[in-house]
Write a protein that holds these residues in place. Structure first.
Motif, short mmCIF file in Angstrom:
data_model
loop_
_atom_site.label_atom_id
_atom_site.label_comp_id
_atom_site.label_asym_id
_atom_site.label_seq_id
_atom_site.Cartn_x
_atom_site.Cartn_y
_atom_site.Cartn_z
N ASN A 153 30.40 -4.67 10.97
CA ASN A 153 29.02 -5.12 10.82
C ASN A 153 28.33 -4.44 9.65
OD1 ASN A 153 28.79 -7.04 12.93
ND2 ASN A 153 28.67 -5.41 14.44
N THR A 154 28.74 -3.21 9.33
CA THR A 154 28.21 -2.53 8.15
C THR A 154 28.62 -3.25 6.88
OG1 THR A 154 28.26 -0.40 9.29
CG2 THR A 154 28.12 -0.34 6.90
N LEU A 155 29.89 -3.71 6.83
CA LEU A 155 30.36 -4.46 5.67
C LEU A 155 29.65 -5.81 5.55
CD1 LEU A 155 34.20 -3.75 5.94
CD2 LEU A 155 32.62 -2.84 4.24
N LEU A 156 29.35 -6.43 6.68
CA LEU A 156 28.70 -7.74 6.65
C LEU A 156 27.22 -7.65 6.30
CD1 LEU A 156 30.30 -9.42 9.79
CD2 LEU A 156 30.75 -9.97 7.40
N ASN A 157 26.62 -6.47 6.42
CA ASN A 157 25.20 -6.30 6.12
C ASN A 157 25.01 -6.25 4.60
OD1 ASN A 157 22.46 -5.79 6.19
ND2 ASN A 157 22.71 -3.61 6.73
N ASN A 158 25.02 -7.43 3.97
CA ASN A 158 24.99 -7.54 2.52
C ASN A 158 24.27 -8.83 2.13
OD1 ASN A 158 26.56 -8.76 -0.04
ND2 ASN A 158 26.53 -6.53 -0.20
N TYR A 159 23.53 -8.77 1.01
CA TYR A 159 22.79 -9.95 0.57
C TYR A 159 23.74 -11.09 0.19
CZ TYR A 159 17.98 -8.34 0.59
OH TYR A 159 16.73 -7.92 0.99
N ASN A 165 35.23 0.34 15.02
CA ASN A 165 35.66 -0.75 14.14
C ASN A 165 34.61 -1.85 14.06
OD1 ASN A 165 38.07 0.59 13.70
ND2 ASN A 165 39.23 -0.62 15.18
N ASP A 166 33.99 -2.16 15.20
CA ASP A 166 32.94 -3.18 15.20
C ASP A 166 31.76 -2.74 14.33
OD1 ASP A 166 34.41 -4.79 16.87
OD2 ASP A 166 33.42 -4.13 18.71
N MET A 167 31.41 -1.46 14.42
CA MET A 167 30.30 -0.96 13.61
C MET A 167 30.65 -1.03 12.13
SD MET A 167 28.45 2.78 13.56
CE MET A 167 29.78 3.47 12.57
N GLU A 168 31.87 -0.65 11.76
CA GLU A 168 32.28 -0.71 10.36
C GLU A 168 32.29 -2.15 9.84
OE1 GLU A 168 36.03 1.23 10.17
OE2 GLU A 168 35.20 3.25 10.43
N ALA A 214 21.34 -6.69 9.38
CA ALA A 214 20.98 -5.27 9.53
C ALA A 214 20.82 -4.90 11.00
CB ALA A 214 19.69 -4.97 8.76
N GLU A 215 20.20 -5.79 11.77
CA GLU A 215 20.05 -5.53 13.20
C GLU A 215 21.40 -5.49 13.91
OE1 GLU A 215 17.54 -4.61 14.96
OE2 GLU A 215 16.05 -4.74 13.36
N LEU A 216 22.33 -6.34 13.48
CA LEU A 216 23.67 -6.31 14.06
C LEU A 216 24.35 -4.97 13.76
CD1 LEU A 216 24.95 -9.92 13.29
CD2 LEU A 216 24.68 -8.90 15.56
N GLN A 217 24.13 -4.45 12.57
CA GLN A 217 24.69 -3.14 12.23
C GLN A 217 24.08 -2.06 13.12
OE1 GLN A 217 24.24 -1.96 8.12
NE2 GLN A 217 24.78 0.16 8.55
N TYR A 218 22.75 -2.08 13.27
CA TYR A 218 22.09 -1.08 14.12
C TYR A 218 22.56 -1.21 15.57
CZ TYR A 218 18.93 -0.89 10.09
OH TYR A 218 18.43 -0.78 8.83
N GLN A 219 22.71 -2.46 16.02
CA GLN A 219 23.14 -2.69 17.40
C GLN A 219 24.55 -2.16 17.64
OE1 GLN A 219 24.14 -6.73 18.77
NE2 GLN A 219 22.71 -6.42 20.48
N SER A 220 25.46 -2.41 16.70
CA SER A 220 26.83 -1.90 16.85
C SER A 220 26.85 -0.39 16.84
CB SER A 220 27.72 -2.47 15.75
OG SER A 220 27.26 -2.08 14.47
N SER A 221 25.92 0.22 16.11
CA SER A 221 25.81 1.68 16.13
C SER A 221 25.39 2.19 17.51
CB SER A 221 24.80 2.15 15.07
OG SER A 221 24.61 3.55 15.12
N GLU A 222 24.45 1.47 18.13
CA GLU A 222 24.02 1.85 19.48
C GLU A 222 25.13 1.60 20.51
OE1 GLU A 222 21.52 3.54 20.16
OE2 GLU A 222 20.41 3.37 18.26
N VAL A 223 25.89 0.52 20.31
CA VAL A 223 27.02 0.25 21.21
C VAL A 223 28.05 1.37 21.10
CG1 VAL A 223 28.95 -1.30 21.66
CG2 VAL A 223 26.68 -2.24 21.22
N LEU A 224 28.31 1.84 19.88
CA LEU A 224 29.22 2.97 19.69
C LEU A 224 28.67 4.22 20.38
CD1 LEU A 224 31.62 4.42 18.41
CD2 LEU A 224 30.26 4.66 16.32
#
Length: 443
Positions: free
Chosen positions: A61-67, A56-59, A133-143
């Motif tokens: 952060n993926t939604l927040l990764n937007n201009y 859920n955290d990764m999803e 974008a880094e937050l998205q990548y980080q949440s992916s690594e946390v998952l």
């Protein structure tokens, strides 16, 4: 058939089973759910609440990764208002005429649409977008880390059940030997060649082993409950496991240490360093001017039943540029940047601590792994010798060439050798699992 012959067959079977890495078989009729290791891992990955939270955290952060979230896209707003009025009007004009009216009705209507586009703010939007974008990548690594941790925990718990079941096998074979010893003494007593002392001692030893079996069954049940907890299943569910502990040979410490950079936690720490550096850039950009392009279209309508202006209606587009230059704010931006730089330095230190701890943990796990492997072969030989010793001692006991104390000692050596063999297998496997977890190699 001679009871001693039956005993020899049983002990040979025990030796064969334990020498092939101690397979554990549960024959409890109440067990209904049979689980293999792959099935257990699959169930855990599907049911794990910790994995679901990380996902859920990764999803998010993926939604927040937007201009748009970073502030780089135009903003458009619409507004409208309508006001009804009842006015008392008194007007005097230069021409001498005038108006005086009570309760005059009036209406004010306005509507408009505005758009604002950021043209420049010291590249703060760029830094913010990279941070998202880094937050998205980080949440992916946390998952990924949570998946690795869950798989490692399930594997360790699964093989703990196998270990506890293997203990039961060892106890059962020891019970079989005690039963045969009791039968021999009973035959001797019938023939007048044994007394009640030996008979009572044999019965006490057998009863003690039966109590040990009950205690060990409790340990099995507790281990199963822990496994079911990790699988997010009912801990009271009946479960059966039939498996063997097989240890992978050939892991090398240099390879493990080289692969530590692939660890999900360390990669997440790298992301945190980059996030902290981008926050420094964002904070520094607060001290730069902000330029915006503004576009709009406005409509106004004012109507009154009395007064100088009875109707006024205006509609027109507009455009403009706004410039905001921060001049002084008490040094807040400067201090915020200094704090961000300190946090960036702390993030780098945190990664160094994590790498240090994981390196030390890898070395310790490898030492346990290597030591267990080094002892396994000799322990297998010891177990085989202890089985042969028990076999020979029972034969000598039947021929009245050994005492009951000799049999008990041989039996104790047999049990301890079996326990050590099982524990070494489990220790080596647990270390192997941890080494693979540290190198992100479980999945």
């Amino acid at each position: 058939m001679n009871p001693l012959t039956n005993l020899n067959i049983s002990l040979k079977i025990a030796c064969l089973l334990l020498l092939t890495s101690a397979p554990a078989i549960c024959h409890n009729g109440a067990d209904s759910l049979r689980i293999t290791l792959d099935e257990a891992i699959s169930i855990a990955l599907k049911n794990s609440l910790e994995i679901q939270i990380a996902k859920n955290d990764m999803e998010a952060n993926t939604l927040l990764n937007n201009y748009g979230v970073a502030g780089g896209l135009p903003t458009v707003n619409a507004n409208a208002s309508n006001t009804e009025q009842i006015q008392n009007i008194t007007q005097e004009l230069q021409t001498g005429a005038g108006t005086k009216r009570r309760g005059a009705e009036g209406n004010n209507t306005s509507a408009g649409i505005t758009a604002s586009l950021l043209l420049y703010n010291g590249k703060r939007v760029v830094a913010t977008k990279k941070r998202l974008a880094e937050l998205q990548y980080q949440s992916s690594e946390v998952l990924n880390s949570q998946i690795q941790n869950t798989v490692a925990a399930v594997m360790t718990s699964y093989y703990d059940v196998v270990r506890q079941l293997s203990y039961i096998n060892t106890v059962k074979f020891s019970i079989a030997a005690s039963q045969k010893r009791l039968e021999i003494i009973e035959v001797r007593k019938t023939a007048g060649m044994a007394n009640n002392t030996d008979l009572f001692q044999a019965q006490i030893d057998l009863n003690t082993l039966n109590q040990t079996l009950i205690t060990q069954q409790l340990a099995v049940d507790v281990a199963k409950s822990e496994l079911l907890r990790l699988l997010a299943l009912d801990p009271k569910s009946p479960v059966a496991i039939k498996d063997t502990i097989l240890v992978e040979q050939g892991l090398q410490i240099d390879h493990v240490l080289d692969k530590l950079a692939s660890n999900a936690d360390i990669k997440a720490a790298d992301n945190q360093i980059r996030i902290s550096e981008l926050i420094v850039k964002e904070t520094a950009a607060l001290r730069y001017p902000t330029v915006r392009l503004n576009l709009g279209y406005n409509y106004t309508r004012n109507q009154s039943t009395a007064g100088f202006t009875l109707l006024n209606k205006v509609s027109a587009p507009n455009a403009g540029v706004t410039l905001a230059v921060p001049i002084y704010n008490g040094g807040a931006f400067k201090r915020q940047k200094q704090v961000a730089e300190i946090n960036s330095s702390s993030a780098k230190t945190q990664k160094q601590i994590l790498f240090r701890d994981y390196s030390a943990q890898a070395v310790k796990m490898f030492q346990t792994y290597q030591s267990s492997l080094d002892q396994l072969e000799s322990q297998k030989a010891n177990y085989k010798l202890s089985q042969q010793l028990l076999d020979l001692t029972l034969q000598r006991f039947q021929l009245i060439q050994a005492t009951i104390i000799d049999v008990r000692e041989a039996q104790r050596s047999f049990e301890e050798a079996g326990y050590r063999l099982i524990n070494l297998n489990y220790a080596a496997k647990s270390s192997e699992i941890e080494l693979k977890r540290l190198t992100n190699a479980l999945m």
